[in-house]
Write a protein that holds these residues in place. Structure first.
Motif, PDB file in Angstrom:
ATOM      1  N   GLY A 153      48.451 -18.806 -14.424  1.00  0.00           N
ATOM      2  CA  GLY A 153      49.275 -17.859 -13.680  1.00  0.00           C
ATOM      3  C   GLY A 153      48.449 -16.935 -12.807  1.00  0.00           C
ATOM      4  O   GLY A 153      47.484 -17.348 -12.162  1.00  0.00           O
ATOM      5  N   PRO A 171      44.741 -11.943 -17.932  1.00  0.00           N
ATOM      6  CA  PRO A 171      45.965 -12.443 -17.303  1.00  0.00           C
ATOM      7  C   PRO A 171      46.858 -11.287 -16.881  1.00  0.00           C
ATOM      8  O   PRO A 171      46.996 -10.311 -17.610  1.00  0.00           O
ATOM      9  CB  PRO A 171      46.613 -13.269 -18.419  1.00  0.00           C
ATOM     10  N   SER A 174      52.412 -14.557 -15.969  1.00  0.00           N
ATOM     11  CA  SER A 174      52.406 -16.008 -16.201  1.00  0.00           C
ATOM     12  C   SER A 174      52.811 -16.752 -14.927  1.00  0.00           C
ATOM     13  O   SER A 174      53.318 -16.155 -13.968  1.00  0.00           O
ATOM     14  CB  SER A 174      53.352 -16.364 -17.341  1.00  0.00           C
ATOM     15  N   GLU A 324      48.717 -23.637 -15.233  1.00  0.00           N
ATOM     16  CA  GLU A 324      48.376 -23.205 -16.576  1.00  0.00           C
ATOM     17  C   GLU A 324      46.884 -22.943 -16.770  1.00  0.00           C
ATOM     18  O   GLU A 324      46.045 -23.338 -15.970  1.00  0.00           O
ATOM     19  CB  GLU A 324      48.833 -24.279 -17.577  1.00  0.00           C
TER      20      GLU A 324
END
Ligand code: DP6
Length: 338
Positions: A153, A171, A174, A324
């Protein structure tokens, strides 16, 4: 028959919306500016690492061909493996077999997916932590942008504090937070450009505009970050284009000037601006090469792709979407006959 510790990992390239360009001068391969990227689905590197006491040196095979032991790629791979050996207590050399399902010769970003996949597979094979933070930091020590491909993401990489030796990406959102579409306009199939590491070193040491780039990058990073949170396409496009153009401006101003663009690169920029003036949701970014990565929406993707293919000098397009994190397909301690 004996057993060899081996593992296989898959990782995807990422495209920076807020660019990393330039390292800090205090060592440890730390970035001078914060960066923020999207990890892609649709393009992948698969890498197998097998530690084997029968090997006299680390071996690298890329796309089915053995890479020379003294090649730059082999040296970088061995550097990462040295870190894994030091942390795990393993002493054997390793065989690394890696392949991309996208053309490496085109000069598209491949070091990020390569070193993220290598860091994960080597960690798993050696019994080290395969937590994404650990894999991200290990990958970052060899190639900064690879730190971001440990995660999926939208991913950010801060600069860390002076003196830090550890720095992992984190991160931000997502892949399904915002289903953007990416169309890569390939403008040359030929040999590689000046690599990112060399290009940024030359920029850091000779460009009078490098300090201006470093000064302006944090605000662009913050604008990219806020636009992603708000899913504000126009704001994201404005900040991402400014980040790419200021990064390239710093290199163009180096001595001698480093220009990654070709005529086709400029033609694509002009076409993106024409499309936007007609109301299409579209913006561009450019890395250390002549290709243009165009972001749009899934609805507009086919029309944008057709328009880019019609630009003189565009050879073909590659489509991708946010994807991913790096993952293991064969885990730690697996056995095979050797
Ligand atoms: C233009 O991560 O390849 O793609 O840390 O020296 O390995 P090293 O450089 P690298 O540089 C990537 C630069 C860029 C922008 C980005 O991905 O942020």
């Amino acid at each position: 028959m004996s057993t060899v510790p081996r593992a296989i990992a898959i990782a995807h390239p990422n495209i920076a919306l807020a660019k990393y360009w330039g390292k800090r001068t205090d060592g440890h391969n730390l970035p001078a500016v914060p960066s923020l990227s999207v990890t892609l689905a649709g393009l992948a590197t698969t890498t197998e690492v097998a530690f084997d006491a029968a090997l006299e040196r680390d071996e690298l095979h890329l796309g089915g061909a053995a890479v020379r032991p003294d090649a730059e790629a082999t040296r970088r791979v061995a550097g990462l493996l040295d870190r894994v050996r030091a942390a795990s207590g393993r002493r054997e050399h390793a065989r690394v077999v890696s392949s991309n399902d996208f053309p490496t010769a085109a000069g598209l970003a491949s070091s990020a997916s390569a070193f993220a996949a290598l860091a994960l597979a080597a960690s798993a094979a050696a019994g080290l932590s395969t937590a994404p933070e650990a894999v991200s930091d290990l990958a970052r020590k060899t190639s900064v942008s690879a730190a971001r491909s440990a995660f999926g993401g939208f991913v950010e990489l801060r600069v860390g504090r002076p003196g830090d030796e550890t720095l992992a990406a984190t991160p931000l959102a997502s892949a399904d937070h915002w289903p953007l579409a990416v169309v890569i306009a390939v403008t040359r199939e030929g040999p590689k450009d000046v690599g990112s590491s060399d290009g940024m070193r030359h920029t850091v040491t000779t460009s009078p505009y490098f300090p201006a780039w470093v000064a302006s990058a944090p605000a662009l990073f913050a604008a990219v970050r806020a636009a992603i949170h708000a899913r504000d396409f126009a704001a994201l496009g404005a900040a991402a284009e400014a980040s790419a153009l200021r990064m390239h401006a710093s290199s163009i101003a180096a001595d001698p000037g480093l220009l990654y663009w070709t005529g086709a690169t400029v033609e694509v920029i002009a076409e993106v601006r024409r499309l936007r003036a007609r109301g299409e949701p579209v913006f561009f970014t450019i890395d250390a090469g002549p290709h243009v990565k165009v972001f749009t929406t899934p609805e507009a993707r086919d029309a944008v792709s057709r328009a880019l293919l019609a630009v003189p000098g565009v050879l073909r397009t590659i489509a991708a979407v946010p994807g991913e994190a790096a993952r293991l397909v064969l885990g730690s301690g697996s056995t095979s006959s050797a």
